[in-house]
Design a protein around this motif. Structure first.
Motif, PDB file in Angstrom:
ATOM      1  N   GLN A 122       0.822  -1.212   0.000  1.00  0.00           N
ATOM      2  CA  GLN A 122       0.000   0.000   0.000  1.00  0.00           C
ATOM      3  C   GLN A 122       0.851   1.254   0.000  1.00  0.00           C
ATOM      4  O   GLN A 122       0.409   2.323  -0.424  1.00  0.00           O
ATOM      5  N   ASP A 123       2.080   1.113   0.481  1.00  0.00           N
ATOM      6  CA  ASP A 123       3.015   2.236   0.516  1.00  0.00           C
ATOM      7  C   ASP A 123       4.419   1.650   0.594  1.00  0.00           C
ATOM      8  O   ASP A 123       4.620   0.542   1.104  1.00  0.00           O
ATOM      9  N   PHE A 124       5.397   2.390   0.073  1.00  0.00           N
ATOM     10  CA  PHE A 124       6.773   1.894   0.080  1.00  0.00           C
ATOM     11  C   PHE A 124       7.712   3.082   0.105  1.00  0.00           C
ATOM     12  O   PHE A 124       7.528   4.059  -0.645  1.00  0.00           O
TER      13      PHE A 124
ATOM     14  N   ASP B 273      17.466   0.182   4.132  1.00  0.00           N
ATOM     15  CA  ASP B 273      16.321  -0.004   5.028  1.00  0.00           C
ATOM     16  C   ASP B 273      15.066   0.484   4.304  1.00  0.00           C
ATOM     17  O   ASP B 273      14.963   1.665   3.952  1.00  0.00           O
ATOM     18  N   PHE B 274      14.141  -0.437   4.053  1.00  0.00           N
ATOM     19  CA  PHE B 274      12.906  -0.111   3.360  1.00  0.00           C
ATOM     20  C   PHE B 274      11.723  -0.348   4.297  1.00  0.00           C
ATOM     21  O   PHE B 274      11.734  -1.275   5.119  1.00  0.00           O
ATOM     22  N   LEU B 275      10.719   0.479   4.153  1.00  0.00           N
ATOM     23  CA  LEU B 275       9.528   0.340   4.996  1.00  0.00           C
ATOM     24  C   LEU B 275       8.290   0.367   4.111  1.00  0.00           C
ATOM     25  O   LEU B 275       8.158   1.234   3.235  1.00  0.00           O
ATOM     26  N   CYS B 276       7.385  -0.578   4.333  1.00  0.00           N
ATOM     27  CA  CYS B 276       6.146  -0.610   3.556  1.00  0.00           C
ATOM     28  C   CYS B 276       4.989  -1.067   4.436  1.00  0.00           C
ATOM     29  O   CYS B 276       5.196  -1.633   5.518  1.00  0.00           O
TER      30      CYS B 276
ATOM     31  N   VAL C 167       9.879  -7.567  10.688  1.00  0.00           N
ATOM     32  CA  VAL C 167      11.182  -7.164  10.131  1.00  0.00           C
ATOM     33  C   VAL C 167      11.814  -8.380   9.448  1.00  0.00           C
ATOM     34  O   VAL C 167      11.866  -9.466  10.026  1.00  0.00           O
ATOM     35  N   ILE C 168      12.284  -8.167   8.211  1.00  0.00           N
ATOM     36  CA  ILE C 168      12.934  -9.248   7.472  1.00  0.00           C
ATOM     37  C   ILE C 168      14.264  -8.758   6.909  1.00  0.00           C
ATOM     38  O   ILE C 168      14.473  -7.557   6.713  1.00  0.00           O
TER      39      ILE C 168
ATOM     40  N   GLU D 143       9.200  -4.048   7.538  1.00  0.00           N
ATOM     41  CA  GLU D 143      10.500  -3.418   7.342  1.00  0.00           C
ATOM     42  C   GLU D 143      11.424  -4.436   6.686  1.00  0.00           C
ATOM     43  O   GLU D 143      11.507  -5.598   7.123  1.00  0.00           O
ATOM     44  N   ILE D 144      12.118  -4.012   5.630  1.00  0.00           N
ATOM     45  CA  ILE D 144      13.003  -4.903   4.885  1.00  0.00           C
ATOM     46  C   ILE D 144      14.421  -4.340   4.943  1.00  0.00           C
ATOM     47  O   ILE D 144      14.671  -3.208   4.505  1.00  0.00           O
ATOM     48  N   LEU D 145      15.344  -5.116   5.488  1.00  0.00           N
ATOM     49  CA  LEU D 145      16.743  -4.703   5.588  1.00  0.00           C
ATOM     50  C   LEU D 145      17.575  -5.477   4.578  1.00  0.00           C
ATOM     51  O   LEU D 145      17.298  -6.635   4.269  1.00  0.00           O
TER      52      LEU D 145
END
Length: 418
Positions: A14-16, A30-33, A82-83, A144-146
């Motif tokens: 829905q958002d990134f 570091d990505f957040l969606c 978190v992944i 959260e994607i690291l």
């Protein structure tokens, strides 16, 4: 599947956004969606770096499950997942993210395993409830994607993300002996050994105790007739267990002197309060359906199971041990439970039920029907059990029904004496 066979998960978001840090030049990302829970991929085979094995039983999973079903603000109430990934791609046209895992010792879940497991198990039930009620109940979760971290760094990150919170208030109160009177009072109840008087209390075999002392304190809080009146209601009993615990702490503190607190004067009725909690949960579906029939409404199209937040699931009630066919939102139970304080009276420094006021009998009669009808009307309007549980007009309606029931009993008794 081979130990390190790469796997790519592609799913809509829905958002990134990418969170920029001063360490980006070292290759860290570091990505957040936010992701609809129905679109969240099953990552259960990728989670060796998660320090806690995810479970679907116990206090934390129960809280996550309840929030997922009942709270439209789930995305804000839950810490998220978190992944660690080897590669991340985002298509801003299709709003889809692709994450690739290659090494099982490194990539996958490192935090939020309980949330991930509960979502995987419950989203089918959420979807069915949507279909049954015709109301969309979209739930989202933060992801959260690291990327770019080695094994040692990942272990450090996982350890930091999983660090326990500070010692909980209930553990401190337990250490001070502030629950000793309740322990003694409840020691012979069938559920006594299931009560966790401190955080993470377990049985000898290591399984977690199923009843949180904060739940008992929040139920006790509902009957504080010194704090709550006919127009001021114990909404925090439903809304915030922390508020209830702090009120208990303040009123039972040794510094308050030798005068018995409202809680100590209520203690003899605590087993009744706990049984009543379960009786409301157990009987509310029947009371609601009966009330609708008496008002000439079609129960087949608007039965209790159709209400938002209600789930058809066998639930063992904690204090009675009885089985309910429904998981009933706490937001439906607590306004009714709190209303029963109108039936209390004090004698000899101890509270008891007013003469002629049998709570179980009143719940199963006209008073219970009126309360169930009020809960149902509010629930149908709100389509949100959390909002229903905070609705002051509902609390007032339930309380007024209890007041009228007590007055009717007193008038009938006076007539008999004449």
């Amino acid at each position: 599947m081979k130990a390190n066979q790469p796997m790519t998960f592609r799913f809509p978001v829905q958002d990134f956004k990418r969170l920029e840090t001063p360490l980006d030049d070292r290759g860290f990302r570091d990505f957040l969606c936010t992701v609809d829970v129905q679109a969240l991929p099953d990552l259960s085979e990728w989670g060796k770096s998660n320090l806690r094995d995810p479970k679907d039983r116990g206090k934390v999973p129960q809280m996550i499950r309840a929030a997922l079903h009942e709270e439209e603000l789930f995305v804000y109430l839950n810490r998220g997942i978190v992944i660690i990934a080897d590669n991340v791609k985002f298509d801003n046209k299709s709003m889809e993210v692709s994450v690739t895992f290659t090494e099982r010792d490194i990539h996958g879940l490192i935090d939020g395993g309980h949330t991930h497991l509960i979502i995987q198990k419950e989203r089918g039930s959420l979807k069915k409830t949507e279909e049954d009620t015709g109301h969309q109940r979209q739930r989202s979760v933060k992801l959260e994607i690291l990327k770019g971290f080695d094994l040692g760094q990942i272990k450090d990150i996982a350890g930091a993300r999983n660090t326990s919170n500070q010692v909980k208030d209930e553990s401190l109160l337990q250490l001070e002996g502030r629950f000793d009177a309740l322990k003694k009072l409840l020691q012979y109840e069938p559920y006594a050994d299931e009560i966790a008087f401190k955080e993470y209390e377990t049985h000898a075999n290591g399984t977690q105790k199923s009843i949180d002392i904060r739940d008992i304190i929040s139920i006790l809080y509902m009957f504080d007739v010194e704090l709550f009146t006919g127009s001021r209601h114990p909404v925090n009993g439903y809304r915030s267990k922390m508020v209830c615990l702090k009120e208990f702490d303040q009123k039972t503190s040794p510094s308050t002197g030798s005068t018995q607190s409202i809680y100590e004067r209520l203690y003899p009725l605590v087993p009744d309060f706990l049984r009543l909690h379960d009786e409301i949960h157990l009987n509310l579906p029947r009371l609601y359906n009966t009330a609708r029939q008496e008002f000439g409404e079609d129960v087949t199209r608007g039965a209790f199971g159709k209400l938002t937040g209600v789930a058809m699931r066998n639930v063992q009630l904690p204090f009675s041990g009885r089985a309910s066919k429904f998981r009933v939102p706490a937001g439906f139970v607590y306004p009714i439970l709190g209303a029963f304080r109108a039936l209390l009276e004090e004698k000899g420094g101890r509270f008891c039920w007013a003469k002629g006021c049998n709570p179980a009998k009143l719940l199963s009669g006209d008073m219970g029907l009126q309360m169930a009808d009020a809960v149902g009307a509010t629930a149908r309007r709100d389509q949100n059990p959390s909002k229903t549980g905070k609705d002051l007009s509902l609390w007032q309606s339930c309380y007024q029904a209890a007041v009228i029931a007590r007055q009717s009993i007193e008038i009938a008794r006076l007539r008999k004496q004449k």
